[in-house]
Design a protein around this motif. Structure first.
Motif, mmCIF file in Angstrom:
data_model
loop_
_atom_site.group_PDB
_atom_site.id
_atom_site.type_symbol
_atom_site.label_atom_id
_atom_site.label_comp_id
_atom_site.label_asym_id
_atom_site.label_seq_id
_atom_site.Cartn_x
_atom_site.Cartn_y
_atom_site.Cartn_z
ATOM 1 N N LEU A 113 81.235 -80.875 -12.223
ATOM 2 C CA LEU A 113 81.891 -81.992 -11.547
ATOM 3 C C LEU A 113 82.082 -83.167 -12.501
ATOM 4 C CD1 LEU A 113 83.098 -82.820 -8.867
ATOM 5 C CD2 LEU A 113 80.855 -83.676 -8.186
ATOM 6 N N ARG A 114 81.080 -83.433 -13.320
ATOM 7 C CA ARG A 114 81.220 -84.520 -14.299
ATOM 8 C C ARG A 114 82.241 -84.173 -15.368
ATOM 9 N NH1 ARG A 114 75.062 -85.399 -14.131
ATOM 10 N NH2 ARG A 114 74.907 -87.085 -12.635
ATOM 11 N N THR A 115 82.356 -82.915 -15.699
ATOM 12 C CA THR A 115 83.310 -82.499 -16.725
ATOM 13 C C THR A 115 84.731 -82.519 -16.181
ATOM 14 O OG1 THR A 115 81.631 -81.087 -17.754
ATOM 15 C CG2 THR A 115 83.918 -80.641 -18.329
ATOM 16 N N ALA A 116 84.930 -81.922 -15.016
ATOM 17 C CA ALA A 116 86.280 -81.780 -14.461
ATOM 18 C C ALA A 116 86.709 -82.977 -13.611
ATOM 19 C CB ALA A 116 86.351 -80.516 -13.613
ATOM 20 N N ARG A 117 85.750 -83.666 -13.013
ATOM 21 C CA ARG A 117 85.999 -84.790 -12.115
ATOM 22 C C ARG A 117 86.916 -84.402 -10.952
ATOM 23 N NH1 ARG A 117 86.777 -86.510 -16.855
ATOM 24 N NH2 ARG A 117 88.931 -87.089 -16.575
ATOM 25 N N ASP A 118 86.861 -83.143 -10.578
ATOM 26 C CA ASP A 118 87.637 -82.649 -9.442
ATOM 27 C C ASP A 118 86.790 -81.560 -8.777
ATOM 28 O OD1 ASP A 118 89.345 -80.568 -8.137
ATOM 29 O OD2 ASP A 118 90.938 -81.990 -8.630
ATOM 30 N N PRO A 119 86.402 -81.768 -7.512
ATOM 31 C CA PRO A 119 85.501 -80.805 -6.869
ATOM 32 C C PRO A 119 86.052 -79.379 -6.825
ATOM 33 C CG PRO A 119 85.705 -82.794 -5.539
ATOM 34 C CD PRO A 119 86.689 -82.920 -6.654
ATOM 35 N N GLU A 120 87.352 -79.243 -6.620
ATOM 36 C CA GLU A 120 87.940 -77.907 -6.543
ATOM 37 C C GLU A 120 87.875 -77.196 -7.899
ATOM 38 O OE1 GLU A 120 92.208 -76.297 -5.152
ATOM 39 O OE2 GLU A 120 91.328 -77.873 -3.902
ATOM 40 N N ILE A 121 88.238 -77.904 -8.944
ATOM 41 C CA ILE A 121 88.179 -77.328 -10.291
ATOM 42 C C ILE A 121 86.726 -77.027 -10.654
ATOM 43 C CG2 ILE A 121 88.569 -77.784 -12.748
ATOM 44 C CD1 ILE A 121 91.000 -79.495 -11.868
#
Length: 173
Positions: free
Chosen positions: A37-45
């Protein structure tokens, strides 16, 4: 009965134990979710990357050499899965699309988080990843170096440069 170590569980999985990898998943899914989540900053990704990461770890368990912690190995796989997914998609929105008036309606901590995200997005990928792993996820420099597959000095340098850039970007106007 004494709880098995991560190394023991991975070895049991490699030897065909049907339950061992499930225990590794249960132990580390929340931590892997947090880093994704910290890396992508998108819950779906992030969710997709965690799933990809654990599937890859399940399939490639034989490639684990045992010279690092199992969690470090899992972090590396999940971070790489995030980066792969981020490279394959086109950005649909930008943090700068957020109306500043809306941000002011929220608590000050939300404003600070938005400012930090915006500043973080302006850093080169190497600096951003080093800061996310070390400063936001609390990894040691050694662990981050293993995850990013770079020298410890490189992580230290990227963190120092990233922090200096962040300080400038977050400086009040």
């Amino acid at each position: 009965m004494q709880e098995r170590t991560d190394h023991e569980l991975l070895k049991l999985h490699q030897d065909g134990d049907a339950e061992a990898f499930g225990e590794l998943f249960r132990r580390h899914k929340d931590r892997m979710w947090a880093v994704a989540l910290r890396t992508a900053r998108d819950p779906e990704i992030a969710a997709d990357a965690v799933q990809d990461g654990f599937i890859n770890a399940f399939r490639r368990a034989g490639s684990f050499r045992g010279d690092s912690a199992v969690t470090t190995w899992l972090h590396r796989i999940v971070v790489n899965a995030c980066l792969d997914r981020l490279r394959r998609i086109k950005p649909t929105s930008d943090i700068t699309d957020i109306d500043p008036a809306d941000a002011r309606d929220h608590h000050r901590s939300v404003e600070v988080r938005l400012d930090v995200r915006e500043a973080l997005d302006q850093l080169p990928e190497g600096q951003k990843m080093a800061l996310v792993l070390v400063d936001m996820h609390g990894m040691s420099v050694t662990e981050a170096a293993q995850v990013l597959e770079v020298a410890e000095g490189t992580v230290k340098s990227r963190c120092a440069r990233g922090r200096a850039a962040m300080a400038q970007l977050l400086e009040p106007a």
